[in-house]
Design an enzyme around this catalytic site. Structure first.
Site, PDB file in Angstrom:
ATOM      1  CB  CYS A 143       1.971   6.393  11.257  1.00 62.91           C
ATOM      2  SG  CYS A 143       2.641   7.847  10.570  1.00 62.91           S
ATOM      3  CD  GLU A 191      -2.886  -1.108   2.387  1.00 62.60           C
ATOM      4  OE1 GLU A 191      -4.036  -1.487   2.159  1.00 62.60           O
ATOM      5  OE2 GLU A 191      -2.518  -0.703   3.510  1.00 62.60           O
ATOM      6  CB  SER A 207      10.735   7.248   8.268  1.00 63.51           C
ATOM      7  OG  SER A 207      10.446   6.881   9.600  1.00 63.51           O
ATOM      8  N   GLY A 223       7.506  -1.257   5.509  1.00 65.30           N
ATOM      9  CA  GLY A 223       8.894  -1.698   5.428  1.00 65.30           C
ATOM     10  C   GLY A 223       9.894  -0.745   6.038  1.00 65.30           C
ATOM     11  CG  ASN A 234      -2.566   6.435  13.819  1.00 66.68           C
ATOM     12  OD1 ASN A 234      -3.339   7.307  14.200  1.00 66.68           O
ATOM     13  ND2 ASN A 234      -1.478   6.712  13.117  1.00 66.68           N
ATOM     14  CB  SER A 281      10.665   5.146  14.321  1.00 67.50           C
ATOM     15  OG  SER A 281      10.196   5.498  13.054  1.00 67.50           O
ATOM     16  CG  LEU A 282      13.970   7.882  20.338  1.00 64.80           C
ATOM     17  CD1 LEU A 282      15.245   7.067  20.253  1.00 64.80           C
ATOM     18  CD2 LEU A 282      14.253   9.265  20.925  1.00 64.80           C
TER      19      LEU A 282
HETATM   20  N1  SAH Z   1      10.121   1.421   9.063  1.00 68.83           N
HETATM   21  C1  SAH Z   1      10.259   2.818   9.107  1.00 68.83           C
HETATM   22  C2  SAH Z   1       9.236   3.549   8.261  1.00 68.83           C
HETATM   23  C3  SAH Z   1       7.849   3.002   8.273  1.00 68.83           C
HETATM   24  S1  SAH Z   1       6.983   3.109   9.811  1.00 68.83           S
HETATM   25  C4  SAH Z   1      10.247   3.318  10.524  1.00 68.83           C
HETATM   26  O1  SAH Z   1       9.926   2.552  11.436  1.00 68.83           O
HETATM   27  O2  SAH Z   1      10.570   4.489  10.714  1.00 68.83           O
HETATM   28  C5  SAH Z   1       6.533   4.824   9.771  1.00 68.83           C
HETATM   29  C6  SAH Z   1       6.222   5.418  11.125  1.00 68.83           C
HETATM   30  O3  SAH Z   1       4.998   4.891  11.645  1.00 68.83           O
HETATM   31  C7  SAH Z   1       7.264   5.152  12.196  1.00 68.83           C
HETATM   32  O4  SAH Z   1       7.615   6.373  12.805  1.00 68.83           O
HETATM   33  C8  SAH Z   1       6.543   4.257  13.197  1.00 68.83           C
HETATM   34  O5  SAH Z   1       7.060   4.424  14.489  1.00 68.83           O
HETATM   35  C9  SAH Z   1       5.120   4.732  13.039  1.00 68.83           C
HETATM   36  N2  SAH Z   1       4.088   3.794  13.460  1.00 68.83           N
HETATM   37  C10 SAH Z   1       4.074   2.468  13.318  1.00 68.83           C
HETATM   38  N3  SAH Z   1       2.927   1.952  13.826  1.00 68.83           N
HETATM   39  C11 SAH Z   1       2.212   2.998  14.288  1.00 68.83           C
HETATM   40  C12 SAH Z   1       0.924   3.118  14.888  1.00 68.83           C
HETATM   41  N4  SAH Z   1       0.146   2.065  15.092  1.00 68.83           N
HETATM   42  N5  SAH Z   1       0.499   4.357  15.235  1.00 68.83           N
HETATM   43  C13 SAH Z   1       1.261   5.445  14.980  1.00 68.83           C
HETATM   44  N6  SAH Z   1       2.468   5.384  14.403  1.00 68.83           N
HETATM   45  C14 SAH Z   1       2.940   4.179  14.063  1.00 68.83           C
HETATM   46 FE1  SF4 Z   2       8.791  -1.966  10.328  1.00 66.67          FE
HETATM   47 FE2  SF4 Z   2       8.711   0.670  10.777  1.00 66.67          FE
HETATM   48 FE3  SF4 Z   2       6.623  -0.908  11.381  1.00 66.67          FE
HETATM   49 FE4  SF4 Z   2       8.831  -1.065  12.819  1.00 66.67          FE
HETATM   50  S1  SF4 Z   2       7.500   0.718  12.652  1.00 66.67           S
HETATM   51  S2  SF4 Z   2       7.657  -2.801  12.039  1.00 66.67           S
HETATM   52  S3  SF4 Z   2      10.383  -0.739  11.284  1.00 66.67           S
HETATM   53  S4  SF4 Z   2       7.416  -0.519   9.351  1.00 66.67           S
END
Ligand code: SAH
Ligand code: SF4
Length: 342
Positions: A333, A92, A191, A159, A290, A214-215
């Site tokens: 996200c 997606e 990211s 990813g 989310n 993503s800290l």
């Molecule tokens: N793998 C990379 C990019 C994709 S995830 C990464 O982890 O940075 C993109 C963003 O979505 C990241 O900042 C992650 O922390 C956030 N994310 C993942 N699941 C989420 C959720 N359920 N609610 C809000 N943000 C979320």
């Molecule tokens: Fe993968 Fe980013 Fe989701 Fe973590 S937050 S599982 S690194 S897509």
């Protein structure tokens, strides 16, 4: 040259690669083909400035894109495409418009994700495979076709982009190329969940793309609980890699911080965050969690969010809050998944 059954997509090639793959009568044809592909033509027959023999070669051996749209969802300021890849994997990607009408594409770099962050739907679904540069570029082509011209790109879809770094760099080069879409690297953000070795690699070899990390939690023990990657690269190593990145690139880094109810929102968490950012130029992007089906976390109440933001203010930590765009179409996200539609 391709055989009869497998046609090679050209969307993932730079002009010089099109030149070697297609071998046209004149070398400048490669630029013409590249230009046409990135002006979103849907059929080689529509490239009117090419000779008939070349069009035949293109039709016989190549395709423009290698994937196809299987579903489109639209909301007021957002849209989501579900895309089927040649091997039936589904990914997606998302379109987000801001109030000025500026459009940002959120692109996926892998089918699934191997990082297994516990709060993320993509991680929950597991990893299938890396996307090719063509499959990354196809998403942008399809989003433009459906929603109009895109000015910014965030590699924040499904990813871990730095786990597929060569295809990521290649796709960025293609989308940046002046003969095509010409999107500046400065309008692209990568990211990562914090692959420290790749952050250093980006510092040494990367294009001037923006970096977001993503800290989510600056305390090692807690971070490990929600992000398995923290066991490989701990917060100290991650911090060192960011210092190194900043020493080379001199760019402000975004730290994404997914706020999870009663997990990473208290005074102590902000203290760890403050220590983490010492010496770094950062902006914290606060993302209230989310909801995603099957995941056992909760979104904090507005009161809990406000208390956290007030702690950031009290500690002079700069932040922005990411609004829940695209939540209605499950395109926010962490909500992207590889479930096929219909
Ligand atoms: N793998 C990379 C990019 C994709 S995830 C990464 O982890 O940075 C993109 C963003 O979505 C990241 O900042 C992650 O922390 C956030 N994310 C993942 N699941 C989420 C959720 N359920 N609610 C809000 N943000 C979320
Ligand atoms: Fe993968 Fe980013 Fe989701 Fe973590 S937050 S599982 S690194 S897509």
């Amino acid at each position: 040259m391709a055989n009869d059954n497998i046609k090679i997509p050209l969307s993932g090639m730079l002009p010089n690669e099109i030149l070697s793959a297609v071998n046209p009568d004149k070398s400048y044809r490669a630029n013409q083909i590249f230009k046409a592909i990135h002006s979103n033509i849907t059929d080689f027959n529509l490239i009117t400035n090419l000779p008939a023999a070349l069009i035949k070669n293109l039709n016989d051996n190549f395709t423009i894109t290698g994937s196809s749209i299987n579903n489109i969802l639209r909301d007021t300021n957002s849209g989501k495409l579900s895309i089927t890849l040649y091997d039936k994997n589904v990914i997606e990607c998302v379109l987000l418009s801001d109030l000025n009408g500026r459009k940002t594409a959120c692109l996926s770099t892998q089918a699934g994700c191997a990082m297994g962050c516990l709060f993320c739907k993509t991680g929950d679904n597991g990893f299938s495979r890396n996307l090719s540069s063509s499959e990354i570029v196809d998403q942008l082509i399809f989003l433009e076709k459906e929603f109009g011209e895109i000015s910014n790109i965030v590699f924040m879809g499904m990813g871990e982009p730095l786990d597929n770094i060569e295809a990521l760099f290649k796709a960025a080069d293609i989308l940046n190329n002046k003969e095509g879409k010409g999107i500046s690297y400065r309008r692209m953000t990568v990211s990562t969940c914090g692959l420290a070795d790749k952050i250093e690699y980006m510092a040494d070899n990367g294009k001037p793309m923006r970096l977001a990390v993503s800290l989510n939690c600056a305390n090692q023990e807690k971070r490990e609980k929600i992000m398995p990657v923290a066991k490989k690269f701990d917060v100290n190593k991650l911090r060192e890699s960011l210092l190194y990145y900043q020493s080379k690139k001199n760019k402000r880094i975004t730290l994404e911080y997914v706020l999870i109810k009663e997990f990473n929102t208290n005074k102590e968490d902000v203290k760890y965050l403050k220590d983490f950012i010492l010496g770094l130029s950062v902006n914290i992007n606060v993302i209230p969690w989310n909801p995603a089906e099957g995941l056992d976390f909760q979104t904090p109440s507005q009161k809990e969010i406000d208390t956290f933001l007030n702690l950031l203010i009290a500690n002079q930590i700069p932040y922005t809050v990411r609004h829940r765009k695209a939540q209605k179409i499950r395109g926010a996200c962490g909500q992207l998944s590889s479930e096929a539609y219909g």
